[in-house]
Design a protein around this motif. Structure first.
Motif, PDB file in Angstrom:
ATOM      1  N   LEU B 163      -2.508  18.940  -9.433  1.00 53.35           N
ATOM      2  CA  LEU B 163      -2.707  17.597  -8.672  1.00 53.35           C
ATOM      3  C   LEU B 163      -3.539  16.807  -9.357  1.00 53.35           C
ATOM      4  O   LEU B 163      -3.386  15.561  -9.090  1.00 53.35           O
ATOM      5  CB  LEU B 163      -3.083  18.254  -7.216  1.00 53.35           C
ATOM      6  N   PHE B 233       3.519  15.011  -4.345  1.00 56.70           N
ATOM      7  CA  PHE B 233       3.094  16.290  -4.525  1.00 56.70           C
ATOM      8  C   PHE B 233       1.701  16.451  -3.777  1.00 56.70           C
ATOM      9  O   PHE B 233       1.365  17.470  -3.358  1.00 56.70           O
ATOM     10  CB  PHE B 233       2.645  16.419  -5.818  1.00 56.70           C
ATOM     11  N   SER B 234       0.922  15.324  -3.296  1.00 56.95           N
ATOM     12  CA  SER B 234      -0.224  15.479  -2.666  1.00 56.95           C
ATOM     13  C   SER B 234      -0.050  15.160  -1.418  1.00 56.95           C
ATOM     14  O   SER B 234      -1.040  14.702  -0.453  1.00 56.95           O
ATOM     15  CB  SER B 234      -1.309  14.581  -3.455  1.00 56.95           C
TER      16      SER B 234
END
Lengths: 233, 242
Positions: B163, B233-234
């Motif tokens: 990440l 993704f975050s």
């Protein structure tokens, strides 16, 4: 051990390499005040109240950060030359003005460095609270003195790491100017290797010199950052 | 006045040029795309090994990794490219003997080779930064749960490091696209190479601006798409911050 002779011998190519190294350093050092200065001006304009000014400056940065540095170099070199030719024919000048590769290199690299550094300057400018400026004015300092004595010392502290990175990029980007027939370090190595058919030797030598420049720059950067941070624990 | 404005516009954008040479720019774009994609992927795999070597306790291994990334990050890419491309010619008999001459003879492969090694150095630094920014407590917590070293790496360290690395890896991809223009200097007809070819034929400056627009479009596209990916993704991180 013929390589020693090829570099350091009486007919060696060490002198050419050394000259090239000096050109490389001079090119980078000459670019710095223009590139960083123009970048700072751009940053100030990016924080202006006028939307048009902001948009233009953002557009400039996006353009030169989005295209290859080699392409920027060609655009500035050929574009500027074409513009000069057009202007001089429009003004019916009789003297032919031609940009030398060194000047063209400095201009082109400055244009790129300005785009990169303006982002760093913006972040640094924003990091200094407005109250600092107001405090300077309250003390009766004029605008210039407020900037030089109050804003700048706080600004440079934040900007230095970013500017240091740009300097490293610039140092390596100077090698692109070798494609414009300026005999910088890389071009000197090319010429030596063409004449001796020993490219590995001379390109390694050039790489070693670039590496020394990078390592020394890193050391200087650490010192400068320490100096700028004095007074901050 | 109108005359000069038109004159200026045709100086900047010559549309006939696009008609005649547009296909060359497309062909060049394809080469650029291939070289960058292959190099960045190979570089990504290599960077894992460089990073592992760098973080290992073996002094020789970590020293070699430091030397590797110092060299590739401290010298100009163009210099590295010359070293490989022209250097290969110097040791041609040796390369022929070991059966690698076909590879180094070709500017295309030389570029992929050099770019891969170069981007591996940068990517390994990104990876190292990301891995070392995962707090030690996370690993200890995993260990105290009785997870194996592999499971700690796979389920605890890597997802968090990935990440953090995502954004700088996107920047590295963009800077590789820009750096790939150097391939033109060793005769490869990538986007930049075709641009130079067209300029040499026509002496028409506008071709450089067309190339700039294409590069700009690619870079902006990747920046946007990468931003989306990063956000996707975050999303749990953002939710937690709220």
């Amino acid at each position: 051990m013929d390589w020693l002779g090829l570099i350091f011998g009486p007919d060696g190519w060490g002198g050419l390499l050394l000259n090239g190294a000096i050109v490389t350093i001079l090119l980078a050092l000459t670019t710095i005040p223009f590139g960083f200065g123009f970048g700072l001006a751009l940053a100030v304009l990016k924080l202006s109240k006028s939307g048009i000014v902001r948009g233009l400056c953002e557009g400039y940065t996006t353009f030169f950060r989005g295209i290859p540095d080699l392409l920027s170099l060609f655009i500035v070199y050929f574009g500027l030359q074409a513009l000069i030719d057009r202007l001089s024919s429009a003004l019916q000048l009789t003297t032919h003005i031609e940009l030398g590769p060194f000047v063209a290199g400095v201009i082109a690299l400055s244009v790129v460095v300005a785009a990169y550094s303006s982002e760093v300057w913006v972040a640094a400018l924003k990091s200094v609270p407005r109250g600092q400026q107001e405090a300077g004015q309250a003390l009766g300092l004029d605008r210039w003195k407020t900037f030089a004595l109050v804003t700048w010392p706080q600004l440079i502290r934040v900007a230095l790491p970013g500017l240091g990175n740009i300097w490293m990029v610039l140092l390596k980007d100077t090698s692109l100017v070798s494609t414009l027939a300026l005999v910088d370090l890389l071009r000197a190595a090319s010429e030596a290797s063409k004449n001796t058919t020993r490219p590995i030797l001379f390109y390694s030598a050039a790489a070693a010199i670039y590496l020394i420049f990078s390592i020394v720059s890193g050391l200087v950067q650490t010192r400068l950052e320490k100096r700028a941070n004095r007074g901050f624990a | 006045m109108l005359q000069t404005a038109q004159d200026f516009l045709s100086f900047i954008f010559n549309f006939d040029l696009l008609q005649e040479y547009g296909w060359r720019l497309v062909a060049g774009l394809k080469i650029t795309f291939e070289v960058v994609t292959i190099s960045v992927l190979i570089g990504f795999v290599l960077s894992y090994f460089v990073c592992s070597a760098r973080m290992s306790r073996n002094v020789i291994l970590s020293g070699a990794a430091v030397a590797y990334s110092t060299f590739f990050r401290g010298t100009p890419l163009l210099c590295q490219l010359y070293l490989v491309y022209y250097g290969a010619g110097e040791i041609r008999p040796f390369l022929t003997d070991v059966g690698l001459w076909w590879f180094f003879r070709d500017a295309y492969y030389c570029c992929i080779f050099t770019f891969s090694l170069n981007t591996a150095a940068y990517q390994s630094e990104i990876l190292r930064g990301a891995l070392s920014s995962v707090p030690k407590g996370q690993i200890e917590a995993g260990a105290s749960l009785g997870l194996s070293t592999y499971r700690i790496a796979r389920h605890i360290v890597w997802p968090q490091a990935f990440l953090i690395a995502l954004r700088p890896l996107g920047n590295e991809l963009i800077s590789m696209i820009k750096a790939s223009a150097l391939a033109a200097i060793v005769t490869l007809l990538d986007l930049m190479g075709q641009t130079r070819f067209i300029f040499a034929r026509t002496f028409d400056f506008s071709v450089y601006l067309y190339a700039a627009v294409i590069y700009l479009a690619i870079v902006e596209l990747i920046r946007r798409v990468w931003g989306r990916i990063d956000k996707a993704f975050s999303r749990h991180v953002i939710a937690a911050a709220r």
